[in-house]
Write a protein that holds these residues in place. Structure first.
Motif, PDB file in Angstrom:
ATOM      1  N   LEU A  29       0.776  -1.132   0.022  1.00 58.18           N
ATOM      2  CA  LEU A  29       0.058   0.109   0.048  1.00 58.18           C
ATOM      3  C   LEU A  29       1.014   1.303  -0.181  1.00 58.18           C
ATOM      4  N   ASP A  30       1.985   1.299   0.715  1.00 58.11           N
ATOM      5  CA  ASP A  30       3.017   2.347   0.936  1.00 58.11           C
ATOM      6  C   ASP A  30       3.522   2.620  -0.337  1.00 58.11           C
ATOM      7  N   GLU A  31       3.797   1.644  -1.050  1.00 52.24           N
ATOM      8  CA  GLU A  31       4.713   1.749  -2.423  1.00 52.24           C
ATOM      9  C   GLU A  31       3.723   2.138  -3.505  1.00 52.24           C
ATOM     10  N   ASN A  32       2.272   1.723  -3.512  1.00 44.56           N
ATOM     11  CA  ASN A  32       1.479   2.280  -4.353  1.00 44.56           C
ATOM     12  C   ASN A  32       1.107   3.824  -4.337  1.00 44.56           C
ATOM     13  N   ILE A  33       1.160   4.330  -3.170  1.00 44.61           N
ATOM     14  CA  ILE A  33       1.257   5.905  -2.905  1.00 44.61           C
ATOM     15  C   ILE A  33       2.455   6.534  -3.180  1.00 44.61           C
ATOM     16  N   SER A  34       3.743   5.852  -3.139  1.00 45.44           N
ATOM     17  CA  SER A  34       4.612   6.458  -3.648  1.00 45.44           C
ATOM     18  C   SER A  34       4.872   6.483  -5.179  1.00 45.44           C
ATOM     19  N   ASN A  35       4.471   5.332  -5.659  1.00 42.57           N
ATOM     20  CA  ASN A  35       4.347   5.485  -6.907  1.00 42.57           C
ATOM     21  C   ASN A  35       3.479   6.218  -7.661  1.00 42.57           C
ATOM     22  N   ALA A  36       2.278   6.709  -6.975  1.00 39.20           N
ATOM     23  CA  ALA A  36       1.200   7.471  -7.485  1.00 39.20           C
ATOM     24  C   ALA A  36       1.951   8.968  -7.276  1.00 39.20           C
ATOM     25  N   MET A  37       2.409   9.472  -6.354  1.00 39.38           N
ATOM     26  CA  MET A  37       2.989  10.689  -6.212  1.00 39.38           C
ATOM     27  C   MET A  37       4.145  10.708  -7.416  1.00 39.38           C
ATOM     28  N   SER A  38       5.106   9.697  -7.668  1.00 43.99           N
ATOM     29  CA  SER A  38       6.090   9.830  -8.518  1.00 43.99           C
ATOM     30  C   SER A  38       5.353   9.921  -9.980  1.00 43.99           C
ATOM     31  N   GLN A  39       3.969   9.455 -10.282  1.00 44.98           N
ATOM     32  CA  GLN A  39       3.602   9.641 -11.581  1.00 44.98           C
ATOM     33  C   GLN A  39       3.158  11.059 -11.585  1.00 44.98           C
ATOM     34  N   ILE A  40       2.663  11.656 -10.495  1.00 47.79           N
ATOM     35  CA  ILE A  40       2.070  13.062 -10.310  1.00 47.79           C
ATOM     36  C   ILE A  40       3.309  13.929 -10.894  1.00 47.79           C
ATOM     37  N   GLY A  41       4.492  13.393 -10.381  1.00 48.09           N
ATOM     38  CA  GLY A  41       5.653  14.505 -10.832  1.00 48.09           C
ATOM     39  C   GLY A  41       6.031  14.256 -12.077  1.00 48.09           C
ATOM     40  N   VAL A  42       5.949  13.196 -12.810  1.00 47.40           N
ATOM     41  CA  VAL A  42       6.205  12.934 -14.302  1.00 47.40           C
ATOM     42  C   VAL A  42       5.347  13.853 -14.924  1.00 47.40           C
ATOM     43  N   GLN A  43       4.005  13.870 -14.461  1.00 47.98           N
ATOM     44  CA  GLN A  43       2.924  14.734 -15.206  1.00 47.98           C
ATOM     45  C   GLN A  43       3.107  16.084 -14.905  1.00 47.98           C
ATOM     46  N   LEU A  44       3.537  16.657 -13.780  1.00 49.01           N
ATOM     47  CA  LEU A  44       3.893  17.909 -13.485  1.00 49.01           C
ATOM     48  C   LEU A  44       5.035  18.508 -14.518  1.00 49.01           C
ATOM     49  N   SER A  45       5.865  17.585 -14.220  1.00 42.58           N
ATOM     50  CA  SER A  45       7.325  17.953 -15.132  1.00 42.58           C
ATOM     51  C   SER A  45       6.968  17.991 -16.583  1.00 42.58           C
ATOM     52  N   SER A  46       5.949  17.153 -17.398  1.00 43.31           N
ATOM     53  CA  SER A  46       5.667  17.302 -18.645  1.00 43.31           C
ATOM     54  C   SER A  46       4.843  18.744 -18.676  1.00 43.31           C
ATOM     55  N   ARG A  47       3.941  18.894 -17.732  1.00 41.55           N
ATOM     56  CA  ARG A  47       3.253  20.017 -18.035  1.00 41.55           C
ATOM     57  C   ARG A  47       4.054  21.398 -17.956  1.00 41.55           C
ATOM     58  N   PHE A  48       4.882  21.423 -17.211  1.00 39.59           N
ATOM     59  CA  PHE A  48       5.858  22.375 -17.059  1.00 39.59           C
ATOM     60  C   PHE A  48       6.617  22.748 -18.248  1.00 39.59           C
ATOM     61  N   ASP A  49       7.041  21.440 -18.960  1.00 39.76           N
ATOM     62  CA  ASP A  49       7.552  21.879 -20.339  1.00 39.76           C
ATOM     63  C   ASP A  49       6.766  22.017 -21.217  1.00 39.76           C
ATOM     64  N   ALA A  50       5.558  22.017 -21.355  1.00 40.64           N
ATOM     65  CA  ALA A  50       4.486  22.364 -22.255  1.00 40.64           C
ATOM     66  C   ALA A  50       4.352  23.883 -22.031  1.00 40.64           C
ATOM     67  N   LEU A  51       4.129  24.188 -20.699  1.00 42.20           N
ATOM     68  CA  LEU A  51       4.095  25.537 -20.242  1.00 42.20           C
ATOM     69  C   LEU A  51       5.300  26.396 -20.673  1.00 42.20           C
ATOM     70  N   THR A  52       6.464  25.923 -20.638  1.00 41.74           N
ATOM     71  CA  THR A  52       7.735  26.667 -20.879  1.00 41.74           C
ATOM     72  C   THR A  52       7.476  26.811 -22.567  1.00 41.74           C
ATOM     73  N   ALA A  53       7.202  25.780 -23.263  1.00 45.05           N
ATOM     74  CA  ALA A  53       6.994  26.096 -24.798  1.00 45.05           C
ATOM     75  C   ALA A  53       5.748  27.012 -24.957  1.00 45.05           C
ATOM     76  N   LEU A  54       4.910  27.093 -24.108  1.00 44.13           N
ATOM     77  CA  LEU A  54       3.737  28.004 -24.312  1.00 44.13           C
ATOM     78  C   LEU A  54       4.396  29.510 -24.334  1.00 44.13           C
ATOM     79  N   LEU A  55       5.055  29.566 -23.076  1.00 50.53           N
ATOM     80  CA  LEU A  55       5.833  30.940 -23.009  1.00 50.53           C
ATOM     81  C   LEU A  55       6.703  31.312 -24.049  1.00 50.53           C
ATOM     82  N   ASP A  56       7.278  30.530 -24.630  1.00 51.81           N
ATOM     83  CA  ASP A  56       8.441  30.788 -25.749  1.00 51.81           C
ATOM     84  C   ASP A  56       7.421  31.468 -26.877  1.00 51.81           C
ATOM     85  N   LEU A  57       6.304  30.829 -27.145  1.00 54.60           N
ATOM     86  CA  LEU A  57       5.435  31.197 -28.321  1.00 54.60           C
ATOM     87  C   LEU A  57       5.096  32.611 -27.765  1.00 54.60           C
TER      88      LEU A  57
END
Length: 184
Positions: A29-57
């Motif tokens: 159960l604890d590992e499932n929580i850690s994995n879910a938090m890591s997934q949030i981190g991956v998605q937020l990082s991708s979102r930041f990258d898209a946001l940076t591209a948007l700012l470049d525009l």
């Protein structure tokens, strides 16, 4: 005397096996929580990258505003990992919301930017990553519910603290979340 010793040994063995089984279940159960938090981190990082591209525009339209915002994001952005807390996630989402709000202001001033196909595709990507973050948040909160419920229930509650498990905090919805700029 021998039957008493055997009975005591069997009881001890059952208790030890139960504790091992409980510990293994709590680790999953604890590992499932850690994995879910890591997934949030991956998605937020991708979102930041898209946001940076948007700012470049937006640089071509509001150069100073875009550059200032890019520097602000770079300085305040942190990586969300399995060890991150819900507060860390909220802070990062706040940075994204602030940036999206400022981008919305720039887009309102420049209709040709809003009509730009690259801008539209990049905003779609930002929205896609937002949806992925939302899904990851649901998975995280569901995993937290399962662990917290298990820890609070008797007899697991008697040994969970000794095994080093504690209740986890939920990811709360951010109040006053910025509305995505319209693309049309």
């Amino acid at each position: 005397m021998l039957p008493t010793f055997i009975t005591i040994a069997v009881i001890i063995a059952v208790v030890v096996l139960w504790i091992i089984s409980t510990q293994r279940r709590l680790v999953v159960l604890d590992e499932n929580i850690s994995n879910a938090m890591s997934q949030i981190g991956v998605q937020l990082s991708s979102r930041f990258d898209a946001l940076t591209a948007l700012l470049d525009l937006t640089k071509g339209y509001a150069k100073h505003e875009s550059e200032t915002l890019i520097e602000t994001i770079k300085s305040r952005r942190s990586v969300i990992t399995a060890k991150s807390t819900p507060d860390d996630v909220l802070r990062q989402e706040g940075i994204i919301s602030e940036a999206l709000g400022r981008i919305a202001m720039v887009t309102e001033q420049y209709p040709e930017l809003k009509a730009n196909q690259t801008y539209i595709k990049t905003m779609d990507a930002v929205q896609t990553f937002e949806n992925m973050v939302r899904t990851s948040r649901l998975i995280y909160n569901d995993s937290v519910t399962k662990l917290n419920r298990e820890i609070r229930m008797f007899p697991v509650s008697m040994v969970s603290g000794m095994l080093g498990f504690r209740q986890r905090d939920y990811l709360e919805e951010q109040a006053g979340k910025a509305i995505m700029p319209s693309m049309k």
